[in-house]
Design a protein around this motif. Structure first.
Motif, PDB file in Angstrom:
ATOM      1  N   LEU A 147      47.287  56.584  43.542  1.00 59.39           N
ATOM      2  CA  LEU A 147      48.738  56.422  43.547  1.00 59.39           C
ATOM      3  C   LEU A 147      49.426  57.763  43.764  1.00 59.39           C
ATOM      4  N   LEU A 151      51.920  58.732  46.894  1.00 55.43           N
ATOM      5  CA  LEU A 151      53.280  59.221  46.701  1.00 55.43           C
ATOM      6  C   LEU A 151      53.495  60.565  47.395  1.00 55.43           C
ATOM      7  N   ASN A 154      53.836  60.327  51.006  1.00 59.03           N
ATOM      8  CA  ASN A 154      55.156  59.817  51.403  1.00 59.03           C
ATOM      9  C   ASN A 154      56.271  60.759  50.960  1.00 59.03           C
ATOM     10  N   ALA A 156      56.939  62.439  48.210  1.00 52.19           N
ATOM     11  CA  ALA A 156      57.470  62.523  46.841  1.00 52.19           C
ATOM     12  C   ALA A 156      57.144  63.900  46.280  1.00 52.19           C
ATOM     13  N   ALA A 161      55.341  62.652  41.446  1.00 54.99           N
ATOM     14  CA  ALA A 161      54.112  61.899  41.709  1.00 54.99           C
ATOM     15  C   ALA A 161      53.130  62.043  40.555  1.00 54.99           C
ATOM     16  N   ASP A 165      51.797  59.009  38.153  1.00 55.19           N
ATOM     17  CA  ASP A 165      50.347  58.878  38.011  1.00 55.19           C
ATOM     18  C   ASP A 165      49.981  58.839  36.526  1.00 55.19           C
TER      19      ASP A 165
END
Length: 201
Positions: A147, A151, A154, A156, A161, A165
């Motif tokens: 995850l 992030l 993308n 983040a 992030a 997490d």
């Protein structure tokens, strides 16, 4: 039946009595075995704060914080060096559990869930800076770190992030541990619960 231990006015009192000298090593042992089992089975949770929860519920936040701190140090020296870094997180967990328990937030199954969410937030807030400083924001749990990677990919911010997490992992872990501690605590003899509570007064 509602079980009574430390009352609200006495939660910050701490005496190094025979009872606490027995409780703290027992809590450390529970933490150690639970965390080692979770890591050995590659579970998506840590479980290493179960003893901390129980110590805080029985003898207050100071006893829980000490139990968590000692466990992280010992675990770090024996099985996983990174564990020592998170001793401060365990202190925060012990304090949060002790305060919430004293305020009645472990009195029912529904309240336990809310308590677990609060404790997860405390844990994530403390752990996120450590994750960023020492591990680039990751937690070491594969699906949580997936995850994190998604992030970051993308765009983040790393801190955000890392917090997400940590928080999603902490929610699962603390809900599991909180309910385990809740059910274990409710099975303890009333005499034992009162013994630890009275011993701090």
């Amino acid at each position: 039946m509602k079980m009574q231990g430390l009352n609200h006015a006495n939660i910050w009192r701490f005496k190094l009595t025979t009872a606490t000298m027995t409780l703290i090593p027992a809590a450390v042992g529970i933490n150690y075995v639970a965390k080692a089992l979770a890591e050995g089975l590659k579970l998506p949770v840590w479980l290493g704060s179960l003893g901390t929860f129980l110590a805080s519920m029985l003898a207050g936040p100071v006893a829980g914080a000490i139990s968590g701190f000692i466990n992280n140090v010992i675990y770090g020296l024996t099985l996983s060096p990174i564990s020592t870094v998170y001793a401060i997180t365990s202190i925060g967990i012990g304090v949060a559990v002790g305060v919430l328990h004293a305020k009645g937030w472990f009195s029912s199954a529904s309240r336990v869930f809310v308590s677990a969410l609060i404790i997860a937030i405390v844990s994530a807030v403390i752990s996120t800076p450590l994750n960023v400083i020492f591990w680039g924001g990751q937690t070491g749990i594969a699906w949580g770190d997936s995850l994190f990677a998604l992030l970051v990919a993308n765009h983040a911010p790393v801190w955000l992030a890392s917090f997400i997490d940590e928080f999603v992992l902490d929610i699962l872990d603390k809900v599991c541990v909180a309910y385990l501690a809740f059910f274990i605590y409710r099975q303890l003899p009333q005499r034992m619960v009162r013994f630890f509570g009275d011993d701090q007064q």
